[in-house]
Design a protein around this motif. Structure first.
Motif, PDB file in Angstrom:
ATOM      1  N   TYR A  42       0.407  -1.680  -0.286  1.00 51.28           N
ATOM      2  CA  TYR A  42      -0.442  -0.065   0.151  1.00 51.28           C
ATOM      3  C   TYR A  42       0.821   1.326  -0.181  1.00 51.28           C
ATOM      4  O   TYR A  42       0.004   2.296   0.170  1.00 51.28           O
ATOM      5  CB  TYR A  42      -1.060  -0.240   1.451  1.00 51.28           C
ATOM      6  N   TYR A 101      -3.985   1.646  -4.866  1.00 49.93           N
ATOM      7  CA  TYR A 101      -4.580   2.090  -3.915  1.00 49.93           C
ATOM      8  C   TYR A 101      -5.136   3.136  -3.288  1.00 49.93           C
ATOM      9  O   TYR A 101      -6.609   2.795  -2.773  1.00 49.93           O
ATOM     10  CB  TYR A 101      -3.854   0.833  -2.569  1.00 49.93           C
ATOM     11  N   GLY A 124       1.049   1.372  -4.066  1.00 53.00           N
ATOM     12  CA  GLY A 124       0.234   1.266  -3.390  1.00 53.00           C
ATOM     13  C   GLY A 124      -0.707   2.957  -3.717  1.00 53.00           C
ATOM     14  O   GLY A 124      -1.186   3.044  -3.489  1.00 53.00           O
TER      15      GLY A 124
END
Length: 218
Positions: free
Chosen positions: A84, A92, A89
């Motif tokens: 993440y 996300y 990341g």
């Protein structure tokens, strides 16, 4: 030394911590890097590392800017949180923010562009290098949520696992209320009652107070 810096739209607690007056650790640099930098300079200590209790957007937005200002600081987080952060990341984080508070996506976008990698992953039972902070893995809020415990100082940084009179949310992807409560009961409540708890949001508390009064874990 513990310095609390509430920052960002969710007033997330960033903590500056030094147990020896020499090494300074930045715990959950939430946002407002300039304000955090000012507090660091006021301490007169050079930061040694950034430590993340978990990687939700409101705990990480100042990471990239602080690394730019203070040099190539190592970033510690549980190994389950690595995906993440960094290049992997970004997508996300944007999707999580869009689903949670879409009006903040434009606000956070620039900070997310400089999102660093987790360079120093840890697991339950590890001690953060150069510190007296022990990693206590407390999944439930996120799979890789941790608390950071300094036994000699009687201090616990609980992230979004345990709050005064409450516990962390568990309705995000990867969250589980049952797992969260079990983490608290099995790994936090056995700590000494006088342990001071510094949470990711709100006021400090103690293990003894939460054991007696927290309605989610009594």
């Amino acid at each position: 030394m513990v310095k609390t810096i509430p920052s960002g739209p969710l007033q997330t607690n960033c903590y500056l911590y030094s147990s020896d007056g020499e090494s300074l650790f930045i715990i959950d640099p939430a946002d407002e890097a300039a304000a955090i930098e000012g507090e660091i300079l006021a301490c007169g200590l050079q930061p040694a590392a950034i430590i993340l209790t978990h990687t939700h957007f409101d705990h990480i937005l100042a990471c990239g800017e602080l690394i730019r200002r203070f040099g190539d600081l190592p970033v510690y987080a549980h190994e389950a949180e690595r995906e993440y952060m960094g290049e992997r990341g970004k997508r996300y984080q944007q999707e999580h923010l869009r689903s949670l508070i879409p009006q903040l996506l434009s606000y956070a976008r620039e900070s997310l562009e400089s999102l660093p990698e987790v360079t120093s992953p840890f697991i339950h039972g590890d001690t953060v290098s150069g510190s007296s902070l022990q990693v206590i893995h407390t999944p439930g809020h996120t799979p890789g949520s941790v608390c950071l415990y300094d036994e000699s100082a009687g201090i616990l940084f609980s992230g979004d696992t345990l709050f005064r009179d409450s516990v962390g949310r568990s309705d995000f992807a990867g969250g589980s209320h049952e797992t969260l409560v079990r983490s608290i009961r099995e790994r936090l409540l056995p700590l000494p009652a006088g342990t001071v708890v510094y949470p990711g949001h709100g006021d400090s508390t103690t293990i003894g107070y939460e054991k007696a009064h927290n309605p989610f874990i009594r």
